[in-house]
Write a protein that holds these residues in place. Sequence first.
Motif, mmCIF file in Angstrom:
data_model
loop_
_atom_site.group_PDB
_atom_site.id
_atom_site.type_symbol
_atom_site.label_atom_id
_atom_site.label_comp_id
_atom_site.label_asym_id
_atom_site.label_seq_id
_atom_site.Cartn_x
_atom_site.Cartn_y
_atom_site.Cartn_z
ATOM 1 N N LEU A 1 -8.153 25.590 -35.327
ATOM 2 C CA LEU A 1 -7.222 24.695 -36.014
ATOM 3 C C LEU A 1 -7.968 23.499 -36.589
ATOM 4 N N THR A 2 -8.824 22.894 -35.776
ATOM 5 C CA THR A 2 -9.593 21.729 -36.218
ATOM 6 C C THR A 2 -10.486 22.079 -37.408
ATOM 7 N N LYS A 3 -11.027 23.285 -37.386
ATOM 8 C CA LYS A 3 -11.913 23.734 -38.460
ATOM 9 C C LYS A 3 -11.175 23.810 -39.791
ATOM 10 N N ALA B 1 -0.481 15.197 -37.690
ATOM 11 C CA ALA B 1 -0.921 16.071 -38.782
ATOM 12 C C ALA B 1 -1.239 17.464 -38.247
ATOM 13 N N LYS B 2 -1.819 17.523 -37.054
ATOM 14 C CA LYS B 2 -2.138 18.820 -36.462
ATOM 15 C C LYS B 2 -0.861 19.577 -36.091
ATOM 16 N N LEU B 3 0.112 18.878 -35.531
ATOM 17 C CA LEU B 3 1.386 19.532 -35.212
ATOM 18 C C LEU B 3 2.061 20.056 -36.472
ATOM 19 N N ASN B 4 2.037 19.250 -37.515
ATOM 20 C CA ASN B 4 2.646 19.681 -38.774
ATOM 21 C C ASN B 4 1.978 20.951 -39.300
ATOM 22 N N ARG B 5 0.651 20.992 -39.214
ATOM 23 C CA ARG B 5 -0.071 22.163 -39.725
ATOM 24 C C ARG B 5 0.216 23.390 -38.867
ATOM 25 N N LEU C 1 -0.487 26.465 -28.922
ATOM 26 C CA LEU C 1 -1.005 25.161 -29.319
ATOM 27 C C LEU C 1 0.119 24.140 -29.442
ATOM 28 N N ASP C 2 1.199 24.534 -30.066
ATOM 29 C CA ASP C 2 2.357 23.647 -30.214
ATOM 30 C C ASP C 2 2.855 23.198 -28.845
ATOM 31 N N ASP D 1 12.044 24.794 -21.351
ATOM 32 C CA ASP D 1 12.382 24.969 -22.760
ATOM 33 C C ASP D 1 11.434 24.168 -23.651
ATOM 34 N N GLU D 2 11.491 24.452 -24.913
ATOM 35 C CA GLU D 2 10.602 23.838 -25.895
ATOM 36 C C GLU D 2 10.939 22.367 -26.110
ATOM 37 N N LEU D 3 9.920 21.503 -26.062
ATOM 38 C CA LEU D 3 10.123 20.087 -26.348
ATOM 39 C C LEU D 3 10.378 19.900 -27.834
ATOM 40 N N LEU D 4 11.336 19.020 -28.154
ATOM 41 C CA LEU D 4 11.648 18.758 -29.557
ATOM 42 C C LEU D 4 10.977 17.464 -29.995
ATOM 43 N N ILE D 5 9.760 17.600 -30.493
ATOM 44 C CA ILE D 5 9.026 16.490 -31.085
ATOM 45 C C ILE D 5 8.787 16.861 -32.540
ATOM 46 N N HIS D 6 9.413 16.110 -33.450
ATOM 47 C CA HIS D 6 9.395 16.450 -34.873
ATOM 48 C C HIS D 6 8.693 15.370 -35.684
ATOM 49 N N PRO D 7 7.386 15.454 -35.881
ATOM 50 C CA PRO D 7 6.721 14.435 -36.692
ATOM 51 C C PRO D 7 6.924 14.625 -38.193
ATOM 52 N N SER D 8 7.609 15.680 -38.597
ATOM 53 C CA SER D 8 7.774 15.902 -40.039
ATOM 54 C C SER D 8 9.126 16.523 -40.326
ATOM 55 N N HIS D 9 9.392 16.774 -41.618
ATOM 56 C CA HIS D 9 10.654 17.351 -42.060
ATOM 57 C C HIS D 9 10.565 18.865 -42.188
ATOM 58 N N LEU D 10 9.501 19.476 -41.680
ATOM 59 C CA LEU D 10 9.271 20.898 -41.916
ATOM 60 C C LEU D 10 10.509 21.745 -41.626
#
Length: 417
Positions: free
Chosen positions: A79-81, A95-99, A123-124, A240-249
């Motif tokens: 991912l970093t690459k 930015a990494k979460l968004n990608r 990763l998410d 369950d999945e954590l809801l952290i939304h850094p973007s509008h994706l």
Amino acid sequence: MAEDHHDPLQTITQLRQTLSADKLSIGFFLGAGCPCAVSVPNEDGSGERAIIPDIRGLTKQVHASMATLAALNTSYEALTKTFAEDAITDPTIEAKLNRIRAFREVAGKAGVRGLSFDQLNELDREICQSIRKIVTCSLPAKPTPYHALARFIAGHRSPFTEIFTTNYDVLVEQALEEKRVPYFDGFVGSSRPFFDQRAIEDAEIPKRWSRLWKLHGSINWRYNKETKAVFRSDRIDDGDELLIHPSHLKYDESRRMPYFVMIDRLRSFLRHSERPVALILTGYSFGDEHINEAIVESLKANASAACFALQFGKLADYQAAAALAKDNANLSLLALDGAVIRRHAGVWMANPSTDVSTLKSAFEIVEEADASTVTADVSAPEVARRCRMTLGDFKRLGEFLDEFSGFGVLGGSTVSP
């Protein structure tokens, strides 16, 4: 050559009048810089640190955490690459979460740039868990700007106050509850509060309750994959999945619902035509284009709305925000050394006759200056005083709010619990 200027006394008077207006709806927007104003002791006893790091500090800590997970080393490095391949240096963890999420949307069975759907999912999950661990903390017992904000809200109930934040932590909730300020955050229930969009839209919440809208989610928001319900819980064993939304994706509809509902609350607040409204932003550097768009479009739709953006750094550090302020008369960008007010950029310069005590906790005198270096109405005597605004520091804003609440200055002996 003469410099354009703004009078700090005029600005601070306008802010005081705004905060003390009985019929004005007031909103506060808390950005990522706010937790940095709260200091706690280092675990090793070597001084103090911010209770939660800024985005760069958070990125560094998550990176270190991911390095300890041998099972994810290969996928995290891959991912970093991808950022290096795209000539993007020092990407933040957001930015990494968004990608990750953008890749996951199109991964399918073939994967994307060497990362499979399952790897992206892992990763998410691990990055969100790492963020949760870092930002899960409690406010110290000493007075903080969060407590000052809660005290102000407690004394300004009519009409109710609305709080917007992009932060994942629960520091605001802690302060409001400690000061017994009732609030509604979109969730209903006790054991496992669930997100209730209808309760938000119906707006039948008691008028004395404040509203708290977390635009990017929270460390205690979870998504149930089976029921597709969003709920609030601190129990890690829920799984369950954590809801952290850094973007509008464009996430799955049920996942993205809270994000768009929260953004809509911001628009609705600023567009309110039945009463005047004022929004005070602090700790926010206008780095989210979609939030910027919501703010600017709403201000243009409601010319009577006022927005004060309090910035920690110098005006030159906020070029994008300054451009927005120069295009919108009801957006005032107030920075350390200058401001853009009513589309007009200038430095802070106090009239020689100004009583410095009237600027308390908001401005400081920096230097004397020859009056010939500033334009027009800085009157005789022959010198004016260059100032800097300190309200961009959330701690100083807390002190300023305490003036209205009658509790003195943060950290002083007169502050009430």
